[in-house]
Design an enzyme around this catalytic site. Structure first.
Site, PDB file in Angstrom:
ATOM      1  N   MET A  30       0.840  -1.201   0.000  1.00  0.00           N
ATOM      2  CA  MET A  30       0.000   0.000   0.000  1.00  0.00           C
ATOM      3  C   MET A  30       0.880   1.257   0.000  1.00  0.00           C
ATOM      4  SD  MET A  30      -3.412  -0.954   2.054  1.00  0.00           S
ATOM      5  CE  MET A  30      -2.805  -0.692   3.698  1.00  0.00           C
ATOM      6  N   HIS A  37       9.268  -3.351   3.442  1.00  0.00           N
ATOM      7  CA  HIS A  37       8.840  -3.564   2.057  1.00  0.00           C
ATOM      8  C   HIS A  37      10.052  -3.855   1.161  1.00  0.00           C
ATOM      9  CE1 HIS A  37       5.560  -0.664   3.439  1.00  0.00           C
ATOM     10  NE2 HIS A  37       4.858  -1.704   3.037  1.00  0.00           N
TER      11      HIS A  37
HETATM   12  P1  AMP Z   1       1.440  -2.980   3.443  1.00  0.00           P
HETATM   13  O1  AMP Z   1       2.013  -1.919   2.551  1.00  0.00           O
HETATM   14  O2  AMP Z   1       1.358  -2.602   4.876  1.00  0.00           O
HETATM   15  O3  AMP Z   1       0.167  -3.566   2.886  1.00  0.00           O
HETATM   16  O4  AMP Z   1       2.490  -4.165   3.427  1.00  0.00           O
HETATM   17  C1  AMP Z   1       2.915  -4.750   2.210  1.00  0.00           C
HETATM   18  C2  AMP Z   1       3.708  -5.991   2.529  1.00  0.00           C
HETATM   19  O5  AMP Z   1       4.855  -5.648   3.306  1.00  0.00           O
HETATM   20  C3  AMP Z   1       2.916  -7.015   3.356  1.00  0.00           C
HETATM   21  O6  AMP Z   1       3.194  -8.311   2.859  1.00  0.00           O
HETATM   22  C4  AMP Z   1       3.452  -6.799   4.739  1.00  0.00           C
HETATM   23  O7  AMP Z   1       3.358  -7.948   5.556  1.00  0.00           O
HETATM   24  C5  AMP Z   1       4.906  -6.464   4.452  1.00  0.00           C
HETATM   25  N1  AMP Z   1       5.496  -5.759   5.587  1.00  0.00           N
HETATM   26  C6  AMP Z   1       4.980  -4.707   6.257  1.00  0.00           C
HETATM   27  N2  AMP Z   1       5.775  -4.361   7.287  1.00  0.00           N
HETATM   28  C7  AMP Z   1       6.826  -5.222   7.278  1.00  0.00           C
HETATM   29  C8  AMP Z   1       7.981  -5.394   8.099  1.00  0.00           C
HETATM   30  N3  AMP Z   1       8.232  -4.609   9.147  1.00  0.00           N
HETATM   31  N4  AMP Z   1       8.830  -6.394   7.789  1.00  0.00           N
HETATM   32  C9  AMP Z   1       8.596  -7.210   6.725  1.00  0.00           C
HETATM   33  N5  AMP Z   1       7.524  -7.094   5.912  1.00  0.00           N
HETATM   34  C10 AMP Z   1       6.638  -6.116   6.178  1.00  0.00           C
END
Ligand code: AMP
Length: 281
Positions: A30, A37
């Site tokens: 997102m 990420h």
């Molecule tokens: P989001 O943008 O929050 O939807 O996250 C996109 C992807 O990044 C998802 O698969 C999350 O689980 C992963 N993600 C978010 N925060 C972290 C983190 N601290 N460490 C590893 N992966 C993450």
């Protein structure tokens, strides 16, 4: 690096690459990208020939309107970060590109839809599966990379992939943390410095659980960590649970092959989630 906002255009471009024998790795996000990420992008680069990252703040997975409105959208910085990380393709559609005027979606997710995050955010995982299915249809990746940070989400997407026979291999990547242990999250930028300090209680609760796991029963761990979280300043704990990481069900003893502790709390206006594997399968 190519940037697309049209689903047809990115779909066609990827078809050509696949026809040329390239494998596709996909990282849905997102935006408001951080090192968590970027670690997924890095893992994807090692695994696949072409790395696609989507940036889309998906309205159907937000049950809190102000969370959706306040979600950070630093588009130019995100593009620069992805370029520096050698991402090959960004797909960043507008909402109208992804959704028609009246669309409905329901997938039977069983209990997993109604526990933990699903319970606190009704409809959240319906929205998540709706957008991930659409994105998988467009990108048709060989591999898709998700963070352990959202473990329940990973389990639910795995279930959807199994149920709908989607030909993609899912890969879960470790949680990337700040130096002091706070799990990286796009929402962390909205924490004040005091809230940022208070938010550390979640990580401390999890490390406490990992320590207690060596000697105490599941009940004792839950009691002690819940008491710790209840007394931590500036946070409102929502849950602390210990689950079998394989079937994602609550456990009462340590016999499961892999075990995970999951925690969520409100810190001011922001919800924070985190988890830690207590026993590796
Ligand atoms: P989001 O943008 O929050 O939807 O996250 C996109 C992807 O990044 C998802 O698969 C999350 O689980 C992963 N993600 C978010 N925060 C972290 C983190 N601290 N460490 C590893 N992966 C993450």
């Amino acid at each position: 690096m190519e940037i697309f906002s049209s689903r047809d255009a990115v779909h066609k471009y990827l078809l050509e690459l696949r026809a040329a024998g390239k494998t596709i790795g996909f990282v849905p996000t997102m935006g408001a990208l951080h090192a968590g990420h970027l670690s997924l992008i890095e893992t994807a680069r090692r695994q696949a020939d072409i790395v696609v990252c989507s940036i889309f703040v998906n309205p159907t997975q937000f049950n809190d309107k102000s969370d959706l409105e306040n979600y950070p959208r630093p588009v130019e910085e995100d593009i620069k970060k992805l370029k520096d990380a050698h991402c090959d393709i960004i797909f960043m559609p507008e909402v109208e590109e992804m959704y028609g005027k009246s669309e409905s979606w329901h997938i039977e997710l069983g209990d997993w839809d109604n526990i933990l995050e699903g319970k606190i955010r009704p409809g959240h995982y319906q929205g998540v599966t709706q957008i991930v299915k659409k994105l998988f249809d467009i990108v048709q990746p060989d591999y898709a990379f998700f963070g352990q940070k959202d473990y329940q989400q990973f389990m639910i997407i795995s279930q959807m992939v199994r149920m709908l026979h989607i030909p993609v291999q899912l890969i879960v990547c470790p949680i990337i943390r700040e130096n002091d242990g706070l799990a990286m999250s796009s929402r962390n930028v909205r924490l004040s410095s005091e809230e940022r300090e208070n938010a550390l209680a979640l990580y401390r609760g999890l490390t406490k659980a990992a320590e207690l796991f060596k000697t105490k029963s599941i009940d004792q761990i839950k009691n002690e960590v819940n008491a710790f979280l209840d007394s931590a300043p500036g946070i409102e704990p929502e849950y602390f649970e210990i689950y079998d990481a394989g079937n994602f069900k609550p456990i009462t003893d340590k016999s499961a092959g892999s075990i995970i502790a999951l925690v969520a709390a409100r810190v001011g206006k922001i919800r924070i989630i985190d988890n830690m594997i207590l026993k590796q399968g």
